[in-house]
Design a protein around this motif. Structure first.
Motif, PDB file in Angstrom:
ATOM      1  N   GLU A 101      87.492  15.948 110.302  1.00 49.19           N
ATOM      2  CA  GLU A 101      88.741  16.660 110.027  1.00 49.19           C
ATOM      3  C   GLU A 101      89.917  15.693 109.936  1.00 49.19           C
ATOM      4  O   GLU A 101      90.768  15.802 109.055  1.00 49.19           O
ATOM      5  CB  GLU A 101      88.972  17.686 111.133  1.00 49.19           C
ATOM      6  N   ASP A 102      89.959  14.718 110.843  1.00 51.93           N
ATOM      7  CA  ASP A 102      91.032  13.733 110.841  1.00 51.93           C
ATOM      8  C   ASP A 102      91.005  12.886 109.570  1.00 51.93           C
ATOM      9  O   ASP A 102      92.044  12.613 108.982  1.00 51.93           O
ATOM     10  CB  ASP A 102      90.919  12.836 112.075  1.00 51.93           C
ATOM     11  N   LYS A 145      87.016  20.503 104.041  1.00 50.92           N
ATOM     12  CA  LYS A 145      87.630  21.459 104.968  1.00 50.92           C
ATOM     13  C   LYS A 145      86.551  21.816 105.980  1.00 50.92           C
ATOM     14  O   LYS A 145      85.466  22.268 105.616  1.00 50.92           O
ATOM     15  CB  LYS A 145      88.107  22.698 104.204  1.00 50.92           C
ATOM     16  N   ILE A 146      86.829  21.584 107.245  1.00 47.05           N
ATOM     17  CA  ILE A 146      85.864  21.853 108.305  1.00 47.05           C
ATOM     18  C   ILE A 146      85.986  23.313 108.728  1.00 47.05           C
ATOM     19  O   ILE A 146      87.075  23.795 109.026  1.00 47.05           O
ATOM     20  CB  ILE A 146      86.121  20.938 109.529  1.00 47.05           C
ATOM     21  N   ASP A 147      84.862  24.019 108.754  1.00 48.12           N
ATOM     22  CA  ASP A 147      84.810  25.405 109.223  1.00 48.12           C
ATOM     23  C   ASP A 147      83.876  25.434 110.432  1.00 48.12           C
ATOM     24  O   ASP A 147      82.676  25.669 110.300  1.00 48.12           O
ATOM     25  CB  ASP A 147      84.318  26.326 108.104  1.00 48.12           C
ATOM     26  N   ARG A 148      84.444  25.164 111.600  1.00 45.72           N
ATOM     27  CA  ARG A 148      83.641  25.079 112.826  1.00 45.72           C
ATOM     28  C   ARG A 148      82.947  26.393 113.150  1.00 45.72           C
ATOM     29  O   ARG A 148      81.811  26.392 113.623  1.00 45.72           O
ATOM     30  CB  ARG A 148      84.518  24.661 114.002  1.00 45.72           C
ATOM     31  N   ALA A 204      90.648  32.101 100.110  1.00 53.15           N
ATOM     32  CA  ALA A 204      91.002  31.719 101.479  1.00 53.15           C
ATOM     33  C   ALA A 204      91.077  30.200 101.627  1.00 53.15           C
ATOM     34  O   ALA A 204      91.880  29.684 102.398  1.00 53.15           O
ATOM     35  CB  ALA A 204      89.989  32.299 102.464  1.00 53.15           C
ATOM     36  N   ARG A 205      90.274  29.486 100.888  1.00 53.65           N
ATOM     37  CA  ARG A 205      90.203  28.015 100.981  1.00 53.65           C
ATOM     38  C   ARG A 205      91.216  27.315 100.072  1.00 53.65           C
ATOM     39  O   ARG A 205      91.518  26.151 100.245  1.00 53.65           O
ATOM     40  CB  ARG A 205      88.758  27.597 100.633  1.00 53.65           C
ATOM     41  N   PHE A 206      91.756  28.055  99.102  1.00 54.02           N
ATOM     42  CA  PHE A 206      92.627  27.460  98.088  1.00 54.02           C
ATOM     43  C   PHE A 206      93.914  26.933  98.713  1.00 54.02           C
ATOM     44  O   PHE A 206      94.447  27.505  99.650  1.00 54.02           O
ATOM     45  CB  PHE A 206      92.963  28.494  97.004  1.00 54.02           C
ATOM     46  N   SER A 207      94.407  25.800  98.185  1.00 52.10           N
ATOM     47  CA  SER A 207      95.619  25.168  98.717  1.00 52.10           C
ATOM     48  C   SER A 207      96.495  24.691  97.561  1.00 52.10           C
ATOM     49  O   SER A 207      96.080  24.711  96.399  1.00 52.10           O
ATOM     50  CB  SER A 207      95.231  23.968  99.584  1.00 52.10           C
ATOM     51  N   GLU A 208      97.669  24.213  97.909  1.00 47.32           N
ATOM     52  CA  GLU A 208      98.561  23.639  96.901  1.00 47.32           C
ATOM     53  C   GLU A 208      97.910  22.440  96.222  1.00 47.32           C
ATOM     54  O   GLU A 208      98.047  22.251  95.024  1.00 47.32           O
ATOM     55  CB  GLU A 208      99.904  23.238  97.531  1.00 47.32           C
ATOM     56  N   MET A 209      97.191  21.625  97.002  1.00 45.52           N
ATOM     57  CA  MET A 209      96.513  20.474  96.427  1.00 45.52           C
ATOM     58  C   MET A 209      95.460  20.914  95.401  1.00 45.52           C
ATOM     59  O   MET A 209      95.278  20.264  94.381  1.00 45.52           O
ATOM     60  CB  MET A 209      95.849  19.622  97.510  1.00 45.52           C
ATOM     61  N   VAL A 223      78.467  22.976 102.743  1.00 49.01           N
ATOM     62  CA  VAL A 223      77.448  22.090 103.316  1.00 49.01           C
ATOM     63  C   VAL A 223      77.236  22.514 104.762  1.00 49.01           C
ATOM     64  O   VAL A 223      78.181  22.542 105.552  1.00 49.01           O
ATOM     65  CB  VAL A 223      77.871  20.612 103.241  1.00 49.01           C
ATOM     66  N   ARG A 224      75.990  22.825 105.084  1.00 53.22           N
ATOM     67  CA  ARG A 224      75.625  23.165 106.453  1.00 53.22           C
ATOM     68  C   ARG A 224      74.946  21.941 107.073  1.00 53.22           C
ATOM     69  O   ARG A 224      73.831  21.592 106.697  1.00 53.22           O
ATOM     70  CB  ARG A 224      74.701  24.373 106.472  1.00 53.22           C
ATOM     71  N   PRO A 225      75.651  21.277 107.989  1.00 52.40           N
ATOM     72  CA  PRO A 225      75.123  20.028 108.565  1.00 52.40           C
ATOM     73  C   PRO A 225      73.823  20.237 109.338  1.00 52.40           C
ATOM     74  O   PRO A 225      73.671  21.224 110.063  1.00 52.40           O
ATOM     75  CB  PRO A 225      76.237  19.584 109.512  1.00 52.40           C
ATOM     76  N   THR A 226      72.911  19.303 109.163  1.00 52.25           N
ATOM     77  CA  THR A 226      71.662  19.285 109.924  1.00 52.25           C
ATOM     78  C   THR A 226      71.640  18.113 110.900  1.00 52.25           C
ATOM     79  O   THR A 226      70.996  18.191 111.938  1.00 52.25           O
ATOM     80  CB  THR A 226      70.445  19.206 108.984  1.00 52.25           C
ATOM     81  N   ALA A 227      72.325  17.030 110.548  1.00 59.16           N
ATOM     82  CA  ALA A 227      72.378  15.848 111.412  1.00 59.16           C
ATOM     83  C   ALA A 227      73.646  15.072 111.083  1.00 59.16           C
ATOM     84  O   ALA A 227      74.185  15.188 109.983  1.00 59.16           O
ATOM     85  CB  ALA A 227      71.151  14.969 111.190  1.00 59.16           C
TER      86      ALA A 227
END
Length: 164
Positions: free
Chosen positions: A15-16, A38-41, A96-101, A120-124
């Motif tokens: 995220e950083d 964009k991180i979706d925890r 919902a994800r859309f931004s000015e950028m 992307v659903r992280p596995t590792a």
């Protein structure tokens, strides 16, 4: 052993940093391109807006395994996330994800018929959480040169993620 703290650290670092190189497979070859993550925890996912007319969407449809490489050399922070990707035409999620950028690439806004949501659903994952103080880094490097020990430049962990 992976802890919730390690998973959180993967997401915090990603995220950083924000921008990663998304690597997908094009047949036997690997291809990477920069993408704004964009991180979706809550969903345990990393999302991107993408253009359906580009090759990565076809590559992901053919082989959904991808790698996301995040790097912030100035602070010696790095994250590699492996996962399974899918391209969705979920208009509510896109909005919902859309931004000015995002308007720079999709001037018609979230209604642009070519915009898709790449999930992307992280596995590792693996992270390198470096020392940000240049004096501490220099000290560790000098200490390593004078001894047979490797420099302590921060934490490195392999992390099992929720994913598919």
């Amino acid at each position: 052993m992976t802890t919730a703290t390690d998973v959180d650290r993967v997401y915090d670092l990603a995220e950083d940093i924000g921008v990663c190189m998304l690597t997908s497979k094009a047949g036997a070859a690997l291809r990477a391109r920069p993408m704004h993550a964009k991180i979706d925890r809550d969903a345990g996912a990393v999302t991107f807006l993408t253009d359906v007319r580009h090759h990565k969407d076809d590559e992901i449809a053919a082989d959904p395994e991808v790698c996301l490489a995040f790097a912030k050399p100035g602070s010696q922070n790095y994250v590699s996330i492996s996962g399974v990707a899918e391209v969705l035409n979920d208009r509510a999620a896109i909005k919902a994800r859309f931004s000015e950028m995002a308007k720079l690439w999709f001037p018609e806004g979230p209604e642009d018929p070519n915009v898709r949501l790449l999930v992307v659903r992280p596995t590792a994952a693996e992270f390198w959480d470096g020392k940000t103080n240049p004096i501490a880094v220099a000290f560790q490097m000098a200490k390593a040169r004078l001894s047979d020990e490797r420099p302590d430049l921060g934490d490195n962990r392999k992390v099992a993620m929720g994913g598919s």
